[in-house]
Motif scaffolding. Structure first.
Motif, PDB file in Angstrom:
ATOM      1  N   THR A 134       0.823  -1.207   0.000  1.00 43.61           N
ATOM      2  CA  THR A 134       0.000   0.000   0.000  1.00 43.61           C
ATOM      3  C   THR A 134       0.857   1.257   0.000  1.00 43.61           C
ATOM      4  N   GLY A 135       0.867   1.943  -1.131  1.00 50.16           N
ATOM      5  CA  GLY A 135       1.532   3.233  -1.230  1.00 50.16           C
ATOM      6  C   GLY A 135       3.002   3.195  -1.581  1.00 50.16           C
ATOM      7  N   ARG A 136       3.569   2.026  -1.808  1.00 48.24           N
ATOM      8  CA  ARG A 136       5.005   2.022  -2.095  1.00 48.24           C
ATOM      9  C   ARG A 136       5.423   0.794  -2.902  1.00 48.24           C
ATOM     10  N   ILE A 137       6.520   0.972  -3.646  1.00 49.13           N
ATOM     11  CA  ILE A 137       7.190  -0.146  -4.312  1.00 49.13           C
ATOM     12  C   ILE A 137       8.268  -0.635  -3.361  1.00 49.13           C
ATOM     13  N   ILE A 158       5.413  -0.187 -19.102  1.00 50.87           N
ATOM     14  CA  ILE A 158       6.296   0.957 -18.846  1.00 50.87           C
ATOM     15  C   ILE A 158       5.507   1.985 -18.039  1.00 50.87           C
ATOM     16  N   ALA A 159       6.092   2.479 -16.953  1.00 47.56           N
ATOM     17  CA  ALA A 159       5.464   3.540 -16.154  1.00 47.56           C
ATOM     18  C   ALA A 159       6.342   4.777 -16.192  1.00 47.56           C
ATOM     19  N   GLU A 160       5.692   5.937 -16.271  1.00 51.14           N
ATOM     20  CA  GLU A 160       6.401   7.208 -16.305  1.00 51.14           C
ATOM     21  C   GLU A 160       6.310   7.901 -14.948  1.00 51.14           C
ATOM     22  N   ASP A 161       7.130   8.939 -14.777  1.00 52.86           N
ATOM     23  CA  ASP A 161       7.119   9.708 -13.546  1.00 52.86           C
ATOM     24  C   ASP A 161       5.724  10.282 -13.299  1.00 52.86           C
ATOM     25  N   GLY A 162       5.164  10.029 -12.114  1.00 52.73           N
ATOM     26  CA  GLY A 162       3.835  10.528 -11.782  1.00 52.73           C
ATOM     27  C   GLY A 162       2.710   9.562 -12.068  1.00 52.73           C
ATOM     28  N   ASP A 163       2.999   8.426 -12.709  1.00 56.57           N
ATOM     29  CA  ASP A 163       1.959   7.423 -12.957  1.00 56.57           C
ATOM     30  C   ASP A 163       1.580   6.728 -11.654  1.00 56.57           C
ATOM     31  N   THR A 164       0.346   6.260 -11.595  1.00 52.88           N
ATOM     32  CA  THR A 164      -0.120   5.432 -10.488  1.00 52.88           C
ATOM     33  C   THR A 164      -0.241   4.001 -10.982  1.00 52.88           C
ATOM     34  N   ILE A 165       0.346   3.062 -10.258  1.00 54.77           N
ATOM     35  CA  ILE A 165       0.212   1.642 -10.601  1.00 54.77           C
ATOM     36  C   ILE A 165      -0.714   0.985  -9.583  1.00 54.77           C
ATOM     37  N   TRP A 166      -1.583   0.127 -10.078  1.00 61.34           N
ATOM     38  CA  TRP A 166      -2.578  -0.560  -9.247  1.00 61.34           C
ATOM     39  C   TRP A 166      -2.556  -2.040  -9.610  1.00 61.34           C
ATOM     40  N   ALA A 182      -2.759  -2.813  -3.192  1.00 60.57           N
ATOM     41  CA  ALA A 182      -1.376  -2.814  -3.685  1.00 60.57           C
ATOM     42  C   ALA A 182      -1.262  -1.794  -4.811  1.00 60.57           C
ATOM     43  N   TYR A 183      -0.925  -0.562  -4.437  1.00 60.97           N
ATOM     44  CA  TYR A 183      -0.798   0.515  -5.405  1.00 60.97           C
ATOM     45  C   TYR A 183       0.365   1.401  -5.007  1.00 60.97           C
ATOM     46  N   ALA A 184       0.838   2.221  -5.943  1.00 62.16           N
ATOM     47  CA  ALA A 184       1.956   3.126  -5.631  1.00 62.16           C
ATOM     48  C   ALA A 184       1.997   4.251  -6.658  1.00 62.16           C
ATOM     49  N   LEU A 185       2.567   5.369  -6.239  1.00 62.74           N
ATOM     50  CA  LEU A 185       2.859   6.486  -7.138  1.00 62.74           C
ATOM     51  C   LEU A 185       4.290   6.318  -7.628  1.00 62.74           C
ATOM     52  N   VAL A 186       4.479   6.255  -8.921  1.00 71.98           N
ATOM     53  CA  VAL A 186       5.808   6.054  -9.501  1.00 71.98           C
ATOM     54  C   VAL A 186       6.517   7.401  -9.590  1.00 71.98           C
ATOM     55  N   TYR A 239      -3.609  10.181  -8.198  1.00 72.51           N
ATOM     56  CA  TYR A 239      -3.203   9.169  -7.221  1.00 72.51           C
ATOM     57  C   TYR A 239      -4.144   9.150  -6.026  1.00 72.51           C
ATOM     58  N   LEU A 240      -4.469  10.308  -5.496  1.00 70.40           N
ATOM     59  CA  LEU A 240      -5.334  10.375  -4.319  1.00 70.40           C
ATOM     60  C   LEU A 240      -6.765   9.984  -4.657  1.00 70.40           C
ATOM     61  N   ALA A 241      -7.227  10.324  -5.871  1.00 71.16           N
ATOM     62  CA  ALA A 241      -8.598  10.007  -6.268  1.00 71.16           C
ATOM     63  C   ALA A 241      -8.819   8.504  -6.415  1.00 71.16           C
ATOM     64  N   VAL A 242      -7.814   7.786  -6.913  1.00 72.41           N
ATOM     65  CA  VAL A 242      -8.003   6.348  -7.183  1.00 72.41           C
ATOM     66  C   VAL A 242      -7.551   5.469  -6.017  1.00 72.41           C
ATOM     67  N   THR A 243      -7.276   6.073  -4.878  1.00 78.71           N
ATOM     68  CA  THR A 243      -6.876   5.280  -3.704  1.00 78.71           C
ATOM     69  C   THR A 243      -7.758   5.595  -2.497  1.00 78.71           C
ATOM     70  N   THR A 244      -8.891   6.237  -2.726  1.00 80.10           N
ATOM     71  CA  THR A 244      -9.849   6.471  -1.646  1.00 80.10           C
ATOM     72  C   THR A 244     -10.580   5.172  -1.309  1.00 80.10           C
ATOM     73  N   ASP A 245     -11.206   5.138  -0.148  1.00 80.92           N
ATOM     74  CA  ASP A 245     -11.993   3.964   0.235  1.00 80.92           C
ATOM     75  C   ASP A 245     -13.114   3.711  -0.773  1.00 80.92           C
ATOM     76  N   ASP A 246     -13.757   4.776  -1.244  1.00 77.88           N
ATOM     77  CA  ASP A 246     -14.854   4.606  -2.197  1.00 77.88           C
ATOM     78  C   ASP A 246     -14.362   4.006  -3.507  1.00 77.88           C
ATOM     79  N   PHE A 247     -13.184   4.431  -3.970  1.00 79.01           N
ATOM     80  CA  PHE A 247     -12.673   3.888  -5.224  1.00 79.01           C
ATOM     81  C   PHE A 247     -12.281   2.420  -5.054  1.00 79.01           C
ATOM     82  N   VAL A 248     -11.662   2.093  -3.918  1.00 75.59           N
ATOM     83  CA  VAL A 248     -11.320   0.689  -3.656  1.00 75.59           C
ATOM     84  C   VAL A 248     -12.590  -0.155  -3.638  1.00 75.59           C
ATOM     85  N   LYS A 249     -13.644   0.366  -3.029  1.00 79.73           N
ATOM     86  CA  LYS A 249     -14.912  -0.367  -3.003  1.00 79.73           C
ATOM     87  C   LYS A 249     -15.445  -0.571  -4.425  1.00 79.73           C
ATOM     88  N   HIS A 250     -15.299   0.438  -5.283  1.00 83.94           N
ATOM     89  CA  HIS A 250     -15.695   0.288  -6.692  1.00 83.94           C
ATOM     90  C   HIS A 250     -14.956  -0.882  -7.343  1.00 83.94           C
TER      91      HIS A 250
END
Length: 404
Positions: free
Chosen positions: A251-254, A272-280, A289-293, A320-331
């Motif tokens: 959660t939150g880190r590689i 391939i992930a670029e600077d600022g991408d979010t991986i989920w 299991a997600y992180a900000l690259v 990053y913050l929008a797709v890691t909220t409790d509501d988004f995880v529930k989605h």
């Protein structure tokens, strides 16, 4: 300093035990239960949030966890999970463990469990574990093989001194992780204040239309970001690469990457992930299991087991913050398919509804978040340096090359 070889089973205070399995109706309340997700995420099992399972007192007396217990991955879909070792430390309430794990409880009057944990992290220990891993699609170890591993160790006082040296590094790493958590909490509070409670700068004089501030919208996620934007073509991987699998992310880190050649890389090493991408991670979204690259290297290659989100018309911090909220995880949980390993697809992300503010509000939010995430990254970098220093010492302490 005198070192000796022992059969690991001779260090046991009692027979090793596999974890518990109960039907779905027993889940959701009761004692904490350590799953493979926690074993992947944490070297030290303590007071982390985790799932819960109803357990009777007699069941907990047999399958509960105590400080100093060692947990090993009994079976795993990924190679690094089989035999992975974590140490139970500072559990604060009744806690048990799932059936994919093995619990080993050692005689602490003769053996320091911290030393044994570090020994299993050393090249020698990992090599002994790899030698007993079996299976093709699902990798695993057996308790009967684990107990027959030959462990090389010094007397108890020396074990304690070695464990103390290595623990000092992990204590600093854990302190930085707490600071990282506080920084992320600050960013999440700011996000919630502005985009959930709508208390953003100027909200007092802003007109609301259909429940949103004027000029704001509620697009689908796929309208503000792209998914899996870049991938390596077959046969076009870097000659040497750092592979990040879903088991490498908590959660939150590689947490780590695996260096390998292109020939050794699995078929899922493509993204391939670029600077600022979010991986989920697509598998078991409830594990978060997600992180900000940030500042990826050219040789970093990510598993196709991730959905990689690239901000197109919004701040990468906002995304990053929008797709890691409790509501988004529930989605994601509600759209996951599969029984044993529920998973989502990229289009499950793309069709989620999100709030998009005006460009001016977005720019101000990005400006406030930038120093928070910059400091967060500095702490991640410090932890990487501490980990490298610890890992440099580890094999030399474990084979007696450095006297203590």
């Amino acid at each position: 300093m005198s070192w000796q070889s022992i059969r690991f089973g001779d260090a046991y205070a009692e027979a090793s035990r596999n974890g518990v399995y109960k039907p779905k109706e027993f889940h959701g309340a009761g004692a904490k239960i350590v799953n493979m997700g926690e074993l992947f995420r944490y070297d030290f099992i303590a007071g982390q949030e985790m799932a819960r399972l109803q357990m009777s007192d007699s069941e907990l007396s047999k399958s509960g966890l105590c400080d100093g217990d060692l947990l090993f991955g009994r079976r795993s879909l990924v190679d690094e999970g089989a035999g992975k070792c974590s140490l139970v430390a500072n559990v604060t309430e009744p806690t048990t463990f799932e059936s994919s794990l093995i619990r080993v409880r050692v005689r602490q009057d003769v053996f320091d469990p911290r030393f044994l944990f570090y020994w299993f992290k050393s090249p020698g220990g990992r090599g002994r574990i790899r030698a007993i891993v079996s299976g093709v699609n699902v990798k695993g170890i057996r308790g009967s093989d684990l107990q027959n591993i030959e462990v090389v160790l010094p007397d108890l006082p020396t074990q304690q001194r070695i464990a103390g040296i290595l623990s000092a590094y992990d204590d600093l790493i854990e302190n930085n992780r707490r600071r990282i958590g506080l920084l992320e909490q600050a960013a999440r509070l700011l996000y919630r204040e502005w985009f959930v409670h709508f208390r953003f700068p100027g909200h007092e004089t802003t007109k609301f239309v259909d429940g949103l501030p004027e000029g704001w919208s509620r697009p689908k996620l796929g309208e503000i970001c792209s998914t899996n934007k870049k991938s390596h073509k077959a046969g076009k991987l870097p000659t040497r690469l750092r592979y990040i699998d879903i088991g490498s992310v908590s959660t939150g880190r590689i947490d780590h990457s695996t260096e390998m050649s292109a020939e050794e890389a699995p078929g899922r090493a493509r993204r391939i992930a670029e600077d600022g991408d979010t991986i989920w991670s697509n598998v078991r979204p409830n594990l978060r299991a997600y992180a900000l690259v940030t500042a990826p290297r050219p040789e970093d290659v990510f598993s196709t087991g991730f959905t990689i989100l690239h901000a197109e018309t919004v701040s990468p911090y906002f995304l990053y913050l929008a797709v890691t909220t409790d509501d988004f995880v529930k989605h994601l949980e509600n759209h996951a398919t599969g029984v044993g390993y529920p998973a989502v697809r990229a289009d499950d992300f793309e069709r989620a509804l999100v709030i998009k503010p005006t460009d001016a509000v977005m720019a101000k939010f990005h400006e406030l978040c930038q120093p928070i995430f910059s400091q967060r990254q500095q702490l991640f970098d410090q932890n990487a340096q501490l980990s490298r220093a610890r890992d440099l010492l580890l094999p030399r302490l474990m084979d007696g090359r450095i006297p203590v």
